[in-house]
Design a protein around this motif. Sequence first.
Motif, PDB file in Angstrom:
ATOM      1  N   UNK A 163       0.803  -1.214   0.000  1.00  0.00           N
ATOM      2  CA  UNK A 163       0.000   0.000   0.000  1.00  0.00           C
ATOM      3  C   UNK A 163       0.836   1.265   0.000  1.00  0.00           C
ATOM      4  N   UNK A 164       0.136   2.393  -0.093  1.00  0.00           N
ATOM      5  CA  UNK A 164       0.812   3.685  -0.059  1.00  0.00           C
ATOM      6  C   UNK A 164       1.375   3.939   1.337  1.00  0.00           C
ATOM      7  N   UNK A 165       2.513   4.653   1.430  1.00  0.00           N
ATOM      8  CA  UNK A 165       3.090   4.947   2.741  1.00  0.00           C
ATOM      9  C   UNK A 165       2.208   5.909   3.531  1.00  0.00           C
ATOM     10  N   UNK A 166       2.182   5.738   4.835  1.00  0.00           N
ATOM     11  CA  UNK A 166       1.451   6.610   5.739  1.00  0.00           C
ATOM     12  C   UNK A 166       2.461   7.551   6.395  1.00  0.00           C
ATOM     13  N   UNK A 167       2.421   8.835   6.026  1.00  0.00           N
ATOM     14  CA  UNK A 167       3.392   9.802   6.529  1.00  0.00           C
ATOM     15  C   UNK A 167       3.152  10.077   8.015  1.00  0.00           C
ATOM     16  N   UNK A 168       4.243  10.131   8.784  1.00  0.00           N
ATOM     17  CA  UNK A 168       4.152  10.408  10.210  1.00  0.00           C
ATOM     18  C   UNK A 168       4.491  11.878  10.475  1.00  0.00           C
ATOM     19  N   UNK A 169       3.935  12.396  11.569  1.00  0.00           N
ATOM     20  CA  UNK A 169       4.197  13.780  11.938  1.00  0.00           C
ATOM     21  C   UNK A 169       5.607  13.962  12.461  1.00  0.00           C
ATOM     22  N   UNK A 170       6.093  12.991  13.227  1.00  0.00           N
ATOM     23  CA  UNK A 170       7.425  13.149  13.788  1.00  0.00           C
ATOM     24  C   UNK A 170       7.833  11.981  14.646  1.00  0.00           C
ATOM     25  N   UNK A 171       9.004  12.124  15.241  1.00  0.00           N
ATOM     26  CA  UNK A 171       9.598  11.109  16.108  1.00  0.00           C
ATOM     27  C   UNK A 171       9.888  11.722  17.468  1.00  0.00           C
ATOM     28  N   UNK A 172       9.323  11.110  18.521  1.00  0.00           N
ATOM     29  CA  UNK A 172       9.576  11.539  19.901  1.00  0.00           C
ATOM     30  C   UNK A 172       9.267  13.015  20.125  1.00  0.00           C
ATOM     31  N   UNK A 173       8.153  13.479  19.531  1.00  0.00           N
ATOM     32  CA  UNK A 173       7.698  14.853  19.721  1.00  0.00           C
ATOM     33  C   UNK A 173       6.307  14.821  20.364  1.00  0.00           C
ATOM     34  N   UNK A 174       5.814  15.994  20.759  1.00  0.00           N
ATOM     35  CA  UNK A 174       4.497  16.069  21.395  1.00  0.00           C
ATOM     36  C   UNK A 174       3.406  15.633  20.419  1.00  0.00           C
ATOM     37  N   UNK A 176      -0.235  15.973  18.965  1.00  0.00           N
ATOM     38  CA  UNK A 176      -1.384  16.846  18.821  1.00  0.00           C
ATOM     39  C   UNK A 176      -2.598  16.071  18.358  1.00  0.00           C
ATOM     40  N   UNK A 177      -3.737  16.732  18.247  1.00  0.00           N
ATOM     41  CA  UNK A 177      -4.974  16.031  17.909  1.00  0.00           C
ATOM     42  C   UNK A 177      -4.933  15.424  16.513  1.00  0.00           C
ATOM     43  N   UNK A 178      -4.152  16.016  15.583  1.00  0.00           N
ATOM     44  CA  UNK A 178      -4.088  15.503  14.211  1.00  0.00           C
ATOM     45  C   UNK A 178      -2.797  14.747  13.923  1.00  0.00           C
ATOM     46  N   UNK A 179      -2.032  14.470  14.948  1.00  0.00           N
ATOM     47  CA  UNK A 179      -0.691  13.924  14.764  1.00  0.00           C
ATOM     48  C   UNK A 179      -0.656  12.407  14.719  1.00  0.00           C
ATOM     49  N   UNK A 180       0.350  11.880  14.003  1.00  0.00           N
ATOM     50  CA  UNK A 180       0.747  10.485  14.066  1.00  0.00           C
ATOM     51  C   UNK A 180       2.236  10.497  14.409  1.00  0.00           C
ATOM     52  N   UNK A 181       2.548  10.113  15.623  1.00  0.00           N
ATOM     53  CA  UNK A 181       3.905  10.268  16.133  1.00  0.00           C
ATOM     54  C   UNK A 181       4.475   8.915  16.546  1.00  0.00           C
ATOM     55  N   UNK A 182       5.729   8.666  16.127  1.00  0.00           N
ATOM     56  CA  UNK A 182       6.441   7.467  16.539  1.00  0.00           C
ATOM     57  C   UNK A 182       7.241   7.785  17.797  1.00  0.00           C
ATOM     58  N   UNK A 183       7.171   6.873  18.764  1.00  0.00           N
ATOM     59  CA  UNK A 183       7.991   6.976  19.972  1.00  0.00           C
ATOM     60  C   UNK A 183       8.893   5.750  20.000  1.00  0.00           C
ATOM     61  N   UNK A 184      10.207   6.013  19.996  1.00  0.00           N
ATOM     62  CA  UNK A 184      11.141   4.905  19.782  1.00  0.00           C
ATOM     63  C   UNK A 184      12.394   5.081  20.621  1.00  0.00           C
ATOM     64  N   UNK A 185      13.027   3.950  20.883  1.00  0.00           N
ATOM     65  CA  UNK A 185      14.362   3.940  21.449  1.00  0.00           C
ATOM     66  C   UNK A 185      14.496   4.460  22.861  1.00  0.00           C
ATOM     67  N   UNK A 186      13.431   4.384  23.661  1.00  0.00           N
ATOM     68  CA  UNK A 186      13.524   4.843  25.044  1.00  0.00           C
ATOM     69  C   UNK A 186      13.587   6.342  25.176  1.00  0.00           C
ATOM     70  N   UNK A 187      13.273   7.078  24.093  1.00  0.00           N
ATOM     71  CA  UNK A 187      13.402   8.527  24.125  1.00  0.00           C
ATOM     72  C   UNK A 187      12.199   9.206  24.747  1.00  0.00           C
ATOM     73  N   UNK A 188      11.173   8.466  25.078  1.00  0.00           N
ATOM     74  CA  UNK A 188      10.016   9.041  25.762  1.00  0.00           C
ATOM     75  C   UNK A 188       9.495   7.989  26.735  1.00  0.00           C
ATOM     76  N   UNK A 189      10.008   8.006  27.941  1.00  0.00           N
ATOM     77  CA  UNK A 189       9.736   6.906  28.860  1.00  0.00           C
ATOM     78  C   UNK A 189       8.293   6.877  29.358  1.00  0.00           C
ATOM     79  N   UNK A 190       7.644   8.029  29.389  1.00  0.00           N
ATOM     80  CA  UNK A 190       6.228   8.066  29.746  1.00  0.00           C
ATOM     81  C   UNK A 190       5.504   8.914  28.715  1.00  0.00           C
ATOM     82  N   UNK A 191       4.539   8.342  28.048  1.00  0.00           N
ATOM     83  CA  UNK A 191       3.823   9.017  26.973  1.00  0.00           C
ATOM     84  C   UNK A 191       2.529   9.616  27.511  1.00  0.00           C
TER      85      UNK A 191
END
Length: 333
Positions: A163-174, A176-191
Amino acid sequence: MSPRVRFRKPHKCLLRSFPAFLFFAWFLIVHPVFAAREITRRRVAPGCVFVTLQDLELELALYALSVDLHMPSLSLRPALTKGFPSKPESVLSMARRLDRPGYRVVGGVNGDYFSAGSPMGLYADSGNLVKSGRGWSALAVVEGQRLRIERLRARLALRLGGGDPLALTGLNVSLGSRSLVMYAGGSSRTLRAPAGSRILMLAPSVDSLPVFGRIGLGIGALGALDLPVPLPDETWALAFGKDAAGNASVFSSGLTCELEVGLHPAVPDVRHVVSGGPRLLRSGRITVERELEGQREGFDTERHPRTAAGFSRDGRFLVLMVVDGRQPGYSRG
């Protein structure tokens, strides 16, 4: 360095042996308005020269470290605070912690803006992406200790099957209501996220996220994200803001997906990246690109403590500079 200099930002640029001459070397050495000021220079290590400039009339104290990157014994790399991502640490504390036999820390400065103990802009260390940025200028170190300054953004996308790629908003950032954010590598211990958000647990095929490449991810359970969720270091997660939660329906537990990662513009063989901004010089000319980088009006003219980094036209010399500030009678910034 004068004991009145204070460094209090989280992730910093630290050196084993440092170089600096840059566009700022011209500013420090040639410009005639500096003639009446007190300037000192001393070599702190082979290839490293520490310069101080003090002007009590202008209430200005400036410190610069010049580093010759052609010295084989010197290396430049960023570092995160001991309590990353939630606790700050002084540069002096970081230098003492990282200093060890065979690895002498010669100097360091604050890097990027920060929230608590986490950088706010793009950050990469040893070829691994730690945080996506905001499109600010960044100092990139590539193989062979070559330097580049670019307005960089991280690009991340998930691909399911063909399928087509699903673009993400960012990595280990806040999130938001419209965001798709990846949290990886222990960089955000509490989400933490707004009510109505969703979280998808992922099992990575690697320990860290490369700046460029593709990695496989196992898809785990999908759940609500209404309360703070602790994330162990080995656990990654994809968070959907409440207005983006509909995208979660395409993921099925037990299947796999692929994460595509890269920088725009591309910086081949990049090793380290630390953000800052606004950019002050371009091709040797003063530009101050505040509006391009989204900083507020007055940000570039108000007097505050400042940190700057740059390099000579041939890329041989790096300059790290600090202006002390908020100390009337000594240095206002």
